[in-house]
Design a protein around this motif. Structure first.
Motif, PDB file in Angstrom:
ATOM      1  N   PHE A  79      39.884 -20.606  44.544  1.00 10.59           N
ATOM      2  CA  PHE A  79      39.738 -21.908  44.977  1.00 10.59           C
ATOM      3  C   PHE A  79      38.362 -21.983  45.357  1.00 10.59           C
ATOM      4  O   PHE A  79      37.770 -21.641  46.594  1.00 10.59           O
ATOM      5  CB  PHE A  79      40.650 -22.199  46.138  1.00 10.59           C
ATOM      6  CG  PHE A  79      42.224 -22.173  45.684  1.00 10.59           C
ATOM      7  CD1 PHE A  79      42.729 -23.076  45.232  1.00 10.59           C
ATOM      8  CD2 PHE A  79      42.923 -20.901  46.057  1.00 10.59           C
ATOM      9  CE1 PHE A  79      44.309 -22.846  44.683  1.00 10.59           C
ATOM     10  CE2 PHE A  79      44.187 -20.797  45.692  1.00 10.59           C
ATOM     11  CZ  PHE A  79      44.774 -21.707  44.845  1.00 10.59           C
ATOM     12  N   PRO A  80      37.365 -22.417  44.481  1.00 20.98           N
ATOM     13  CA  PRO A  80      36.228 -22.321  44.704  1.00 20.98           C
ATOM     14  C   PRO A  80      35.690 -23.422  45.906  1.00 20.98           C
ATOM     15  O   PRO A  80      36.145 -24.252  46.079  1.00 20.98           O
ATOM     16  CB  PRO A  80      35.519 -23.058  43.278  1.00 20.98           C
ATOM     17  CG  PRO A  80      36.665 -23.858  42.581  1.00 20.98           C
ATOM     18  CD  PRO A  80      37.915 -23.433  43.174  1.00 20.98           C
ATOM     19  N   GLY A  81      34.601 -22.772  46.507  1.00 19.76           N
ATOM     20  CA  GLY A  81      34.166 -23.285  47.765  1.00 19.76           C
ATOM     21  C   GLY A  81      32.836 -24.594  46.916  1.00 19.76           C
ATOM     22  O   GLY A  81      32.487 -24.598  45.900  1.00 19.76           O
ATOM     23  N   ARG A  82      32.378 -25.234  48.027  1.00 19.44           N
ATOM     24  CA  ARG A  82      31.690 -26.405  47.590  1.00 19.44           C
ATOM     25  C   ARG A  82      30.176 -25.753  47.270  1.00 19.44           C
ATOM     26  O   ARG A  82      29.756 -24.717  48.085  1.00 19.44           O
ATOM     27  CB  ARG A  82      31.493 -27.509  48.901  1.00 19.44           C
ATOM     28  CG  ARG A  82      30.237 -28.628  48.627  1.00 19.44           C
ATOM     29  CD  ARG A  82      30.384 -29.177  49.672  1.00 19.44           C
ATOM     30  NE  ARG A  82      31.388 -30.280  49.540  1.00 19.44           N
ATOM     31  CZ  ARG A  82      31.740 -31.163  50.353  1.00 19.44           C
ATOM     32  NH1 ARG A  82      31.016 -31.344  51.616  1.00 19.44           N
ATOM     33  NH2 ARG A  82      32.737 -32.150  50.561  1.00 19.44           N
ATOM     34  N   GLY A  83      29.378 -26.074  46.404  1.00 17.32           N
ATOM     35  CA  GLY A  83      28.284 -25.812  46.239  1.00 17.32           C
ATOM     36  C   GLY A  83      27.254 -26.268  47.067  1.00 17.32           C
ATOM     37  O   GLY A  83      27.465 -26.951  48.202  1.00 17.32           O
TER      38      GLY A  83
END
Length: 95
Positions: A79-83
Motif C-alpha cells: 500500500f504505497p505511501g505518499r510521495g
C-alpha cells in the motif's frame, strides 16, 4: 531523529529522519519488507508576535515506500505511501 536550528525568535528550521525497520509480512516469517527511511523538512517564520508562516516538505527525497505491506494469498501486497508533498500554513493569534 530530528535536528532543530533556531537562529532567532522569528526563524526556526527542522529536519526529521523517520525510519521503519525491516519486518515480517506473514505469520510464517518467510517474507519480509526491507523497511524505509524518509526525510521531512520544516521551516517557520514569524514576522510578528501574531503571525507565523510554516512550510513543511514531507518525503523530501521523494522515496517510494509502503505505508503498509503484507504477504497474503500467495502474493505481496504493498500500500504505497505518499510521495513528496509540500504544505503551507498561515497562523494568526489574537491578542
Amino acid at each position: 531523529m530530528a535536528a532543530n536550528w533556531q537562529p532567532s525568535a522569528r526563524w526556526a528550521v527542522e529536519s526529521e529522519w523517520l525510519t521503519v525497520g525491516e519486518y515480517w509480512l506473514d505469520a510464517a516469517n518467510l517474507h519480509r519488507y526491507p523497511g524505509h527511511g524518509l526525510l521531512n523538512l520544516r521551516g517557520r517564520w514569524a514576522p510578528s508576535a501574531r503571525w507565523a508562516l510554516t512550510l513543511r516538505l514531507n518525503n523530501a527525497l521523494d522515496r517510494h515506500y509502503a505505508d503498509r505491506a503484507d504477504y497474503a494469498f500467495g502474493t505481496y501486497r504493498y500500500f504505497p505511501g505518499r510521495g513528496r508533498a509540500l504544505f503551507a500554513e498561515v497562523a494568526w493569534q489574537s491578542e
